[in-house]
Design a protein around this motif. Structure first.
Motif, PDB file in Angstrom:
ATOM      1  N   ARG A 132      49.256  33.948  41.714  1.00  0.00           N
ATOM      2  CA  ARG A 132      48.537  33.478  40.530  1.00  0.00           C
ATOM      3  C   ARG A 132      47.027  33.594  40.732  1.00  0.00           C
ATOM      4  N   TRP A 133      46.361  34.023  39.661  1.00  0.00           N
ATOM      5  CA  TRP A 133      44.913  34.194  39.706  1.00  0.00           C
ATOM      6  C   TRP A 133      44.200  33.095  38.937  1.00  0.00           C
ATOM      7  N   HIS A 134      44.809  31.935  38.824  1.00  0.00           N
ATOM      8  CA  HIS A 134      44.164  30.820  38.136  1.00  0.00           C
ATOM      9  C   HIS A 134      42.909  30.398  38.901  1.00  0.00           C
ATOM     10  N   GLY A 135      41.909  29.965  38.143  1.00  0.00           N
ATOM     11  CA  GLY A 135      40.656  29.540  38.744  1.00  0.00           C
ATOM     12  C   GLY A 135      39.642  30.657  38.903  1.00  0.00           C
ATOM     13  N   CYS A 136      40.038  31.885  38.545  1.00  0.00           N
ATOM     14  CA  CYS A 136      39.116  33.018  38.635  1.00  0.00           C
ATOM     15  C   CYS A 136      38.376  33.229  37.311  1.00  0.00           C
ATOM     16  N   VAL A 137      37.360  34.074  37.356  1.00  0.00           N
ATOM     17  CA  VAL A 137      36.570  34.414  36.169  1.00  0.00           C
ATOM     18  C   VAL A 137      36.904  35.846  35.763  1.00  0.00           C
ATOM     19  N   PHE A 138      37.244  36.017  34.480  1.00  0.00           N
ATOM     20  CA  PHE A 138      37.571  37.333  33.933  1.00  0.00           C
ATOM     21  C   PHE A 138      36.520  37.650  32.869  1.00  0.00           C
ATOM     22  N   ASP A 139      35.539  38.458  33.251  1.00  0.00           N
ATOM     23  CA  ASP A 139      34.370  38.683  32.407  1.00  0.00           C
ATOM     24  C   ASP A 139      34.506  40.000  31.644  1.00  0.00           C
ATOM     25  N   LEU A 140      34.830  39.893  30.355  1.00  0.00           N
ATOM     26  CA  LEU A 140      34.973  41.058  29.483  1.00  0.00           C
ATOM     27  C   LEU A 140      33.849  41.091  28.452  1.00  0.00           C
ATOM     28  N   THR A 141      32.683  40.621  28.853  1.00  0.00           N
ATOM     29  CA  THR A 141      31.524  40.607  27.963  1.00  0.00           C
ATOM     30  C   THR A 141      31.246  42.003  27.407  1.00  0.00           C
ATOM     31  N   GLY A 142      31.132  42.089  26.070  1.00  0.00           N
ATOM     32  CA  GLY A 142      30.767  43.337  25.427  1.00  0.00           C
ATOM     33  C   GLY A 142      31.865  44.371  25.342  1.00  0.00           C
TER      34      GLY A 142
END
Length: 307
Positions: A142-152
């Motif tokens: 599980r990748w909970h607690g991570c940041v998934f940055d799809l800005t733009g």
């Protein structure tokens, strides 16, 4: 320069940044010695670099293989996990106009362009599926607690149905463009997490939050623009947390809260501009925690429907 060359160039920059991040997180004190890179860490770093080389390839098969390799590395390498995720998200932020600059309008060129776009759509879909699969509660890693940055990013669909956004997970769509397809969050759980659509543009397609449960966390649509498409909160349960539409513009499209239960979450539409789009709270089952609006001195907007 073709878009795949742009991808390769931009990923090179991300590799340098991610490499420094990995070096920082890989550092360990062992006894009285400082161990910067163990043999295992060196092997993982090499795998990381090779995976990115594949992601920059002109072959869609190689790009998908690189994505799979990065995901497997993230599963087995907690200290490098965020760096692997950053590369996956960076790929989605790169423009998608594959081959536009080399097409001469001939039938052969147009067919090649069409194939390229279909292949690239498949690659991007693979990235989104990989992220979603690792956010399920029953995922083996599980990748909970991570940041998934799809800005733009420019997105035309993706499925996060049944996902659990917990443990401080952050999914960021700031200034993203949604022009078609469906981003599906149906049946998901939001608790102690952030999903951020601030500044995003919705000109078509659907963002589906139907049957979701909000028991904490923050969903942000602040300063977004709804010019078309549909945002669906039907049958959703709002126990706690915040849904922020403040400063948004509704010039088209629609938002529906049909059959939802507003029993605890804070929903904010203050400073929003209603210029033709529909926001519909009719059919809400529980209105104990009504949304906040500005005082409408000249009357309530025609397409704002309350119970």
């Amino acid at each position: 320069m073709a878009s795949l060359d742009i991808i390769a160039s931009l990923l090179g920059i991300f590799v340098a940044i991610a490499g420094m991040t990995i070096a920082l997180y890989s550092w360990r004190p062992t006894g009285n010695k400082n161990n910067l890179h163990s043999t295992t860490e060196d092997a993982r770093t090499q795998t990381f670099t090779l995976a990115i080389d594949k992601i920059g390839s002109k072959s869609a098969g190689d790009r998908i293989a690189g994505i799979k390799s990065l995901a497997e590395l993230a599963d087995s390498w907690p200290y490098g996990r965020q760096a692997c995720i950053d590369i996956l998200c960076a790929y989605l932020r790169v423009p998608t106009k594959i081959g536009v600059d080399i097409s001469d309008g001939s039938t052969g060129q147009n067919e090649a362009l069409g194939r390229g776009r279909l292949e690239e759509s498949s690659v991007r879909g693979s990235v989104l599926r990989t992220i979603a699969e690792h956010l399920h509660e029953n995922a083996s890693s599980r990748w909970h607690g991570c940041v998934f940055d799809l800005t733009g990013a420019v997105l035309d669909g993706g499925t996060f149905s049944g996902v659990a956004f917990t443990g401080g997970t952050k999914l960021i769509f700031r200034n993203a463009v949604f022009g078609g397809g469906t981003i599906d969050f149906s049946g998901s759980i939001f608790k102690d997490s952030v999903v951020d659509f601030s500044g995003a543009t919705f000109s078509g397609g659907t963002v589906n939050f139907s049957r979701t449960e909000f028991s904490g966390g923050l969903i942000i649509f602040r300063n977004s623009s709804l010019a078309g498409g549909f945002i669906d909160f039907s049958d959703a349960l709002f126990r706690d947390g915040e849904i922020d539409f403040s400063g948004s513009s509704f010039s088209g499209g629609a938002i529906s809260f049909s059959n939802s239960s507003l029993s605890g979450a804070k929903i904010d539409f203050r400073r929003a501009e209603f210029a033709g789009g529909m926001v519909d709270f009719r059919g809400v089952n529980n209105f104990n925690s009504p949304p906040k609006f500005d005082d409408f001195s000249s009357g309530r907007p025609n397409k704002l429907f309350l119970p």
